[in-house]
Design a protein around this motif. Structure first.
Motif, short mmCIF file in Angstrom:
data_model
loop_
_atom_site.label_atom_id
_atom_site.label_comp_id
_atom_site.label_asym_id
_atom_site.label_seq_id
_atom_site.Cartn_x
_atom_site.Cartn_y
_atom_site.Cartn_z
N ALA A 1 0.83 -1.21 0.00
CA ALA A 1 0.00 0.00 0.00
C ALA A 1 0.86 1.25 0.00
O ALA A 1 0.52 2.27 -0.64
N MET A 2 1.99 1.19 0.71
CA MET A 2 2.90 2.33 0.76
C MET A 2 3.40 2.71 -0.62
O MET A 2 3.58 3.89 -0.94
N LEU A 3 3.63 1.73 -1.47
CA LEU A 3 4.17 2.01 -2.81
C LEU A 3 3.21 2.82 -3.66
O LEU A 3 3.62 3.46 -4.64
N GLN A 4 1.93 2.80 -3.30
CA GLN A 4 0.96 3.62 -4.03
C GLN A 4 1.12 5.10 -3.70
O GLN A 4 0.70 5.96 -4.48
N VAL A 5 1.74 5.39 -2.56
CA VAL A 5 1.86 6.77 -2.09
C VAL A 5 3.28 7.31 -2.26
O VAL A 5 3.48 8.44 -2.72
N ASN A 6 4.27 6.48 -1.92
CA ASN A 6 5.67 6.91 -1.96
C ASN A 6 6.09 7.21 -3.40
O ASN A 6 5.75 6.47 -4.33
N ALA A 7 6.87 8.27 -3.56
CA ALA A 7 7.24 8.71 -4.91
C ALA A 7 8.72 8.58 -5.21
O ALA A 7 9.16 8.95 -6.30
#
Length: 418
Positions: free
Chosen positions: A147-153
């Motif tokens: 889920a974090m990968l959807q937010v982290n850039a």
């Protein structure tokens, strides 16, 4: 903050929390930060003295590293960091503007620790590599990181191998990667799968059709059969970005090798292929050699260690290397090394066509008969073990060396890429 100030700050913080200084940390600070800005605080270094890092050590260290922008990378492998220590690491990630790589391999972080680390990465804009290998974060922790990968850039490399991921979390990573434009390397090896339907392979194949940024994919120990490989290969024929494919320790036979051969014939983007510990046998080796011999083949490194390959298949690799000079690294130990094979590879090495550090066999002669001994080289050789005489990026880990030469750095990967 120079090193003298850093050491003084460490001592004052230890006194503040009433904790004795850790000898390992002090020695690391004495030896200064590496030229690339990394600090190595591994718990398995036999040349260091003192205890492995604990959660209390991380409380002090996180405060120091937040204050020091010179530290770009932290290597915290093989320590005793738990979920409590992960909270301090999460604080460091959230506050640091300079930390680019973080290696937490083989600590004691579980799902709750993975969750706080994942949440700290929602706003982080500096970290590019995260390695969680060997921490039993389970399905819950895996879902949080996906889920974090959807937010982290900013994150480009993530290693969640040997983390007890389940089918759900592996699929979650595959779904997220469909839309990711940042992740260049991922390791999802050795999940805990209880289905025979190969759902994870199907979803990763679907991801590969649309993903245009992934360069490195590790899928070791997925219990993958030829059916799964076939689905993967259908996708790889449409993918032009993947260059390193790791399928170690699966159930791939000659039919799977034939599918991979067709990929190499049609899509020359693959440069490193790891099929160690499968069962492609002679026929599978011959299929691969058909593709390697083609002029447009770009394959640079191939590992077929322990694949029950006999004289026919191994001699095919010998002939392929004579035809195509692009293949520079090949690993064959654990197969049927009969004397004609030994002589052929001995000639390859003596002629300079195959460098000794680019293969895992070394020729020797007894009573005028040529034999091959195992050499300590390999694609993923130093993944879990780091020699005290050399780091993960040394020449014996050829995947790392090859990828680094083209600005790709996952060690995963390590060994720091065995």
């Amino acid at each position: 903050m120079d090193m003298e100030d850093l050491k003084n700050r460490y001592l004052s913080l230890c006194a503040e929390v009433q904790q004795p200084p850790n000898t390992c940390v002090w020695e690391a600070l004495e030896n200064n930060i590496n030229s690339d800005g990394s600090l190595k605080l591994t718990g398995n270094d036999q040349l260091k003295h003192g205890d492995r890092l604990t959660d209390e050590d991380m409380l002090v260290l996180s405060k120091i590293f937040v204050e020091n922008s010179a530290i770009k990378g932290l290597d915290l492998r093989y320590n005793n960091i738990t979920d409590k220590g992960a909270v301090y690491i999460a604080h460091l990630i959230q506050e640091s503007e300079s930390l680019q790589s973080l290696d937490l391999m083989c600590n004691n972080i579980e799902a709750d620790g993975a969750e706080v680390i994942a949440k700290s990465l929602h706003k982080n804009k500096s970290l590019r590599m995260l390695r969680m290998t060997g921490n039993k974060i389970g399905n819950k922790g895996g879902m949080q990181l996906a889920a974090m990968l959807q937010v982290n850039a900013t994150l480009e490399e993530i290693d969640v191998s040997d983390c007890d991921l389940a089918t759900q979390s592996v699929i979650a990573f595959a779904i997220v990667l469909k839309n990711s434009r940042r992740i260049r390397a991922i390791n999802v090896s050795r999940p805990l799968l209880f289905s025979l339907q190969e759902e994870t392979t199907v979803h990763i194949a679907q991801m590969l059709v649309v993903n245009k940024t992934l360069r490195e994919l590790h899928m070791g120990k997925h219990d993958m059969t030829d059916t799964g490989v076939e689905r993967l290969c259908e996708a790889l024929k449409l993918n032009v970005s993947l260059r390193y494919l790791d399928l170690r320790c699966n159930r791939i036979t000659r039919d799977g090798a034939k599918c991979l051969s067709e990929v190499l014939k049609q899509n020359p983007s693959l440069e490193i292929l790891d099929l160690s510990f499968n069962r492609i046998e002679d026929d599978g080796a011959v299929y691969l050699c058909e593709a390697i011999k083609l002029p447009h083949s770009k394959l640079k490194a191939l590992s077929v260690t322990s694949n029950n390959i006999g004289k026919k298949g191994l001699m095919s690799f010998n002939e392929a290397m004579k035809v195509n000079s692009c293949l520079t690294h090949i690993y064959i130990w654990g197969n049927k090394l009969e004397e004609p094979v030994c002589m052929a590879f001995s000639r390859l090495i003596s002629s300079g066509r195959l460098l000794e550090e680019h293969t895992d066999v070394s020729p020797y002669e007894v009573d005028r008969h040529v034999f091959l001994a195992e050499a300590s080289h390999g694609l993923h050789r130093h993944y879990y073990w780091t020699s005290k005489y050399g780091g993960d990026g040394d020449s014996s880990n050829s995947a790392l060396a090859l990828m680094a030469s083209d600005s790709l750095s996952l060690q995963i990967y390590p060994d720091s890429h065995s």
